[in-house]
Design a protein around this motif. Structure first.
Motif, PDB file in Angstrom:
ATOM      1  N   CYS A 117       0.996  -1.225   0.018  1.00  0.00           N
ATOM      2  CA  CYS A 117       0.084  -0.022   0.134  1.00  0.00           C
ATOM      3  C   CYS A 117       1.006   1.177   0.187  1.00  0.00           C
ATOM      4  CB  CYS A 117      -0.977   0.178   1.351  1.00  0.00           C
ATOM      5  SG  CYS A 117      -2.379  -1.230   1.199  1.00  0.00           S
ATOM      6  N   LEU A 149      -5.386  -1.597  -1.008  1.00  0.00           N
ATOM      7  CA  LEU A 149      -6.033  -1.235   0.268  1.00  0.00           C
ATOM      8  C   LEU A 149      -7.330  -2.197   0.644  1.00  0.00           C
ATOM      9  CD1 LEU A 149      -6.431   2.549  -0.385  1.00  0.00           C
ATOM     10  CD2 LEU A 149      -4.977   1.580   1.416  1.00  0.00           C
ATOM     11  N   LEU A 155      -8.533  -2.136   7.597  1.00  0.00           N
ATOM     12  CA  LEU A 155      -9.164  -0.689   7.190  1.00  0.00           C
ATOM     13  C   LEU A 155     -10.521  -1.029   6.940  1.00  0.00           C
ATOM     14  CD1 LEU A 155      -6.585   0.261   4.453  1.00  0.00           C
ATOM     15  CD2 LEU A 155      -6.473   1.188   6.804  1.00  0.00           C
ATOM     16  N   PHE A 159     -13.197   3.613   4.728  1.00  0.00           N
ATOM     17  CA  PHE A 159     -12.067   4.312   5.004  1.00  0.00           C
ATOM     18  C   PHE A 159     -11.978   5.149   3.633  1.00  0.00           C
ATOM     19  CE2 PHE A 159      -7.315   4.283   3.913  1.00  0.00           C
ATOM     20  CZ  PHE A 159      -6.715   4.897   4.872  1.00  0.00           C
ATOM     21  N   LYS A 162     -10.015   4.271   0.513  1.00  0.00           N
ATOM     22  CA  LYS A 162     -10.856   3.202  -0.390  1.00  0.00           C
ATOM     23  C   LYS A 162     -11.969   4.106  -1.168  1.00  0.00           C
ATOM     24  CE  LYS A 162     -10.561  -0.830   2.398  1.00  0.00           C
ATOM     25  NZ  LYS A 162     -11.354  -1.798   2.961  1.00  0.00           N
ATOM     26  N   SER A 196      -5.203  10.738   2.072  1.00  0.00           N
ATOM     27  CA  SER A 196      -5.427   9.163   2.343  1.00  0.00           C
ATOM     28  C   SER A 196      -4.323   8.568   2.905  1.00  0.00           C
ATOM     29  CB  SER A 196      -6.124   8.730   1.021  1.00  0.00           C
ATOM     30  OG  SER A 196      -7.052   9.177   0.540  1.00  0.00           O
ATOM     31  N   PHE A 200      -4.016   6.480   6.180  1.00  0.00           N
ATOM     32  CA  PHE A 200      -3.600   5.291   6.248  1.00  0.00           C
ATOM     33  C   PHE A 200      -2.635   4.990   7.439  1.00  0.00           C
ATOM     34  CE2 PHE A 200      -0.440   2.173   4.533  1.00  0.00           C
ATOM     35  CZ  PHE A 200      -1.345   1.085   4.424  1.00  0.00           C
ATOM     36  N   ALA A 203      -4.207   4.924  10.799  1.00  0.00           N
ATOM     37  CA  ALA A 203      -5.064   3.737  10.874  1.00  0.00           C
ATOM     38  C   ALA A 203      -4.134   2.488  11.283  1.00  0.00           C
ATOM     39  CB  ALA A 203      -5.854   3.480   9.830  1.00  0.00           C
TER      40      ALA A 203
END
Length: 209
Positions: A117, A149, A155, A159, A162, A196, A200, A203
């Motif tokens: 990712c 992702l 996730l 999210f 996404k 994002s 990410f 998270a």
């Protein structure tokens, strides 16, 4: 009057082995149930289970010609021991070892997907900086990122990364392959990618530690 089960030493040995195999299967079934019910500790279970599996493997090897199928042996002697058959025949290792292996595999897999990712985020952002803004250049990068992702179980479905990638992919799909993003679109996409990416990283478990 005494009834003999065997006619010679060889037959006697065979029946003794049958009795031992029967005992191992029964003992393993009891051990599995005790472990599931938390009657014994994981370490006690693992030690005893490894002993039973080792004895079973030795005996099964000795009896391979007379007992080609352990499942059939259990059926013949009306042994209702599904947990033991699973542990001795199918798995071959204690449940504790299975759990550790599964956790390690899951951890390794997750780490590989996280790395994938991150690589896809960086590649997509770098491409925009290099002015690679044609649809047939941007679309594959966003598709790869979206796919990686979606592979990461930690996730949630909603999210940010996404949903934003899905929106951009849908938008690009309506354009021609040779079409290019405008300066404003490219700037917005880069901003969405950066936002994002930050979400990410935040998270991820142990982020910032």
């Amino acid at each position: 009057m005494e009834v003999k089960l065997w006619n010679d030493k060889r037959e006697r040995e065979m029946y003794e082995n049958f009795a031992e195999l029967y005992a191992i299967i029964k003992a393993t079934e009891k051990l599995e149930k005790a472990y599931v019910r938390d009657i014994i500790s994981s370490s006690e279970y693992e030690t005893e289970c490894q002993k039973l599996i080792a004895h079973f493997k030795t005996l099964a090897s000795t009896l391979k010609d007379t007992v080609p199928s352990i499942e059939r042996f259990a059926d013949t002697y009306k042994m209702d021991c599904p947990a033991a058959i699973n542990r001795l025949v199918t798995s071959g290792v204690p449940a504790t070892v299975e759990h550790r292996a599964a956790a390690a595999a899951s951890s390794t897999t997750s780490a590989a997907i996280v790395a994938e990712c991150v690589q896809n985020f960086i590649t997509a952002m770098d491409s925009l900086k290099l002015n690679m803004v044609a649809v047939d250049q941007v679309h594959p990068l966003l598709s790869d990122l979206s796919a990686s992702l979606n592979k990461l179980a930690i996730l949630p479905p909603d999210f940010e990364g996404k949903t934003k990638m899905k929106e951009w992919i849908a938008r690009l799909s309506k354009m021609g392959a040779a079409d290019e993003l405008t300066e404003q679109q490219a700037r917005q996409l880069h901003f969405d990618l950066e936002s994002s990416y930050n979400s990410f990283m935040a998270a991820l478990p142990n982020a910032g530690t």
